[in-house]
Enzyme design. Sequence first.
Site, PDB file in Angstrom:
ATOM      1  N   CYS A   1       0.803  -1.223   0.000  1.00  0.00           N
ATOM      2  CA  CYS A   1       0.000   0.000   0.000  1.00  0.00           C
ATOM      3  C   CYS A   1       0.838   1.276   0.000  1.00  0.00           C
ATOM      4  O   CYS A   1       0.283   2.379  -0.027  1.00  0.00           O
ATOM      5  CB  CYS A   1      -0.960  -0.013   1.182  1.00  0.00           C
ATOM      6  SG  CYS A   1      -2.096  -1.408   1.146  1.00  0.00           S
TER       7      CYS A   1
ATOM      8  N   HIS B   1      -1.851   8.236   6.283  1.00  0.00           N
ATOM      9  CA  HIS B   1      -2.174   6.933   5.683  1.00  0.00           C
ATOM     10  C   HIS B   1      -3.597   6.560   6.080  1.00  0.00           C
ATOM     11  O   HIS B   1      -4.379   6.136   5.237  1.00  0.00           O
ATOM     12  CB  HIS B   1      -1.167   5.885   6.167  1.00  0.00           C
ATOM     13  CG  HIS B   1      -1.320   4.552   5.519  1.00  0.00           C
ATOM     14  ND1 HIS B   1      -1.271   4.394   4.151  1.00  0.00           N
ATOM     15  CD2 HIS B   1      -1.534   3.310   6.037  1.00  0.00           C
ATOM     16  CE1 HIS B   1      -1.433   3.108   3.856  1.00  0.00           C
ATOM     17  NE2 HIS B   1      -1.608   2.432   4.986  1.00  0.00           N
TER      18      HIS B   1
ATOM     19  N   GLU C   1      -0.196   5.056  13.806  1.00  0.00           N
ATOM     20  CA  GLU C   1       0.203   6.244  13.051  1.00  0.00           C
ATOM     21  C   GLU C   1      -0.020   7.506  13.877  1.00  0.00           C
ATOM     22  O   GLU C   1       0.857   8.395  13.923  1.00  0.00           O
ATOM     23  CB  GLU C   1      -0.574   6.338  11.742  1.00  0.00           C
ATOM     24  CG  GLU C   1      -0.184   7.548  10.898  1.00  0.00           C
ATOM     25  CD  GLU C   1      -0.916   7.640   9.574  1.00  0.00           C
ATOM     26  OE1 GLU C   1      -0.476   8.436   8.718  1.00  0.00           O
ATOM     27  OE2 GLU C   1      -1.933   6.925   9.383  1.00  0.00           O
TER      28      GLU C   1
ATOM     29  N   LYS D   1      -8.849   8.732   2.510  1.00  0.00           N
ATOM     30  CA  LYS D   1      -9.423   7.392   2.340  1.00  0.00           C
ATOM     31  C   LYS D   1     -10.857   7.316   2.874  1.00  0.00           C
ATOM     32  O   LYS D   1     -11.588   6.386   2.539  1.00  0.00           O
ATOM     33  CB  LYS D   1      -8.544   6.351   3.042  1.00  0.00           C
ATOM     34  CG  LYS D   1      -7.198   6.104   2.363  1.00  0.00           C
ATOM     35  CD  LYS D   1      -6.414   5.016   3.072  1.00  0.00           C
ATOM     36  CE  LYS D   1      -5.089   4.726   2.398  1.00  0.00           C
ATOM     37  NZ  LYS D   1      -4.092   5.791   2.606  1.00  0.00           N
TER      38      LYS D   1
ATOM     39  N   HIS E   1      -9.635   2.648   0.406  1.00  0.00           N
ATOM     40  CA  HIS E   1      -8.206   2.349   0.347  1.00  0.00           C
ATOM     41  C   HIS E   1      -7.891   1.760  -1.027  1.00  0.00           C
ATOM     42  O   HIS E   1      -8.284   0.635  -1.350  1.00  0.00           O
ATOM     43  CB  HIS E   1      -7.833   1.367   1.447  1.00  0.00           C
ATOM     44  CG  HIS E   1      -6.363   1.205   1.644  1.00  0.00           C
ATOM     45  ND1 HIS E   1      -5.424   1.800   0.821  1.00  0.00           N
ATOM     46  CD2 HIS E   1      -5.649   0.501   2.571  1.00  0.00           C
ATOM     47  CE1 HIS E   1      -4.209   1.477   1.238  1.00  0.00           C
ATOM     48  NE2 HIS E   1      -4.332   0.693   2.295  1.00  0.00           N
TER      49      HIS E   1
ATOM     50  N   PHE F   1       1.957  -3.592   3.858  1.00  0.00           N
ATOM     51  CA  PHE F   1       2.329  -4.917   4.328  1.00  0.00           C
ATOM     52  C   PHE F   1       3.799  -5.183   4.033  1.00  0.00           C
ATOM     53  O   PHE F   1       4.323  -4.770   2.997  1.00  0.00           O
ATOM     54  CB  PHE F   1       1.497  -5.988   3.618  1.00  0.00           C
ATOM     55  CG  PHE F   1       0.084  -6.132   4.122  1.00  0.00           C
ATOM     56  CD1 PHE F   1      -0.399  -5.374   5.169  1.00  0.00           C
ATOM     57  CD2 PHE F   1      -0.777  -7.050   3.539  1.00  0.00           C
ATOM     58  CE1 PHE F   1      -1.697  -5.519   5.640  1.00  0.00           C
ATOM     59  CE2 PHE F   1      -2.082  -7.210   3.993  1.00  0.00           C
ATOM     60  CZ  PHE F   1      -2.541  -6.445   5.032  1.00  0.00           C
TER      61      PHE F   1
END
Length: 408
Positions: free
Chosen positions: A161, A301, A312, A331, A336, A395
């Site tokens: 991502c 993010h 975060e 998002k 996403h 990831f």
Amino acid sequence: MNRTDIAVTGLGLLTPGGLRTDTSWRSVCTGLSTAATDPELKGMPVDFSCRVPGFDAMATLGPQVWRMDRFVQFAIAAAREAVTDAELSPETWDGARVGVVIGVGTESKYAMDDAMQRRFDGRPLTVSPLTVPRMTTNMAAGEVAIDLGIMGPSMAVSTACASGATALGVARDLLLADRCDIVLAGGSEASCHPVTSLCFSQMKALSPRVKDPARASRPFDKDRDGFVLGEAAGILVLERGADADARHATVRAYFQGYGTSTDAYHYAASHPHGAGIERAFRSALADAGMEPADIEHINAHGTSTPMNDRIEAQALSRLFPAGPPPVTSTKGVTGHTLGAAGAIEAAFSVLALQDQLIPPTANFDSPGPGIDLDVVTAAPREQSLRAVASNSFGFGGHNSVLIFRAAR
């Protein structure tokens, strides 16, 4: 103008908010989610997504689309818009000095699904010979290069991502190393496929709000329960500032700093203390020659997952002891978009600088535990902005942070 200044001279966006940059930006600024029930996901545990609306590949790209997967079609459409926006032309540029770097998070499920279905139906010899070139992640960059006559470096970047953001960082390095004069960089993903949805659902990563999709993506909110799958493409045209000035280009913003790190902790979860996030952010600040106090807005993010949003937020609180600057996660509107997320959010950061406007975070009502952020919500916030940051994580422990400064 310093030769190491990297200018953003063109934007191309294709998102759940619209088929162009202007419509995508207006959608994000409404703060209204684009999530809706998705007929293609019928029968899946989570049957909604954020899809690009009304994309007609044949009308947009012509008959060549027969050989291209959806994520490739998206990339070409966004690249064409970005080149036009930059007032560049493949007929006049030196193609050998132009590069393309496009991040893609996952290989195509559409091409592979079709091939597997034919195999299991006992029709293996009807599998298309184009299955491999349709599905591999490099084909977004490869087909954009073919479409626009780009003969310099052409490559795919895949850091889950964070792919779109990492691609921009790689592009910046190509320009600083004088390997290119122009680079088209960003990300593309067509991930609203039943297999992708099912796999994320089995991981408990998706929001299960099938009865209320529009309220499902809620970054940093106390009631967040997973992300919403989305699709998009975002391409930015990057040039050295001196070169942009020499051709009298309009500079939208400067790509001032890039930082990247790896958690080396877990295959899917972020480091619980956000150590990698901090390293990437501090690296970006150092690259930009800035201090935390110079950053006036962060496009986070912010996936809407319980753990990642908290990690975060706490990392940002440590980076900014006096309190982080205003934060948004787009998002909430777009869902996403995986490998495209870092690129479209970089474009939204550039537009925030241009318009001096911070878009709101959809569905944010009150912060969850451990989240002490000034989350912009309900309506866009007008604010004087000179420098903004955009965060992307993926990831495998990939972290990328981009810093942009205003052109004026």
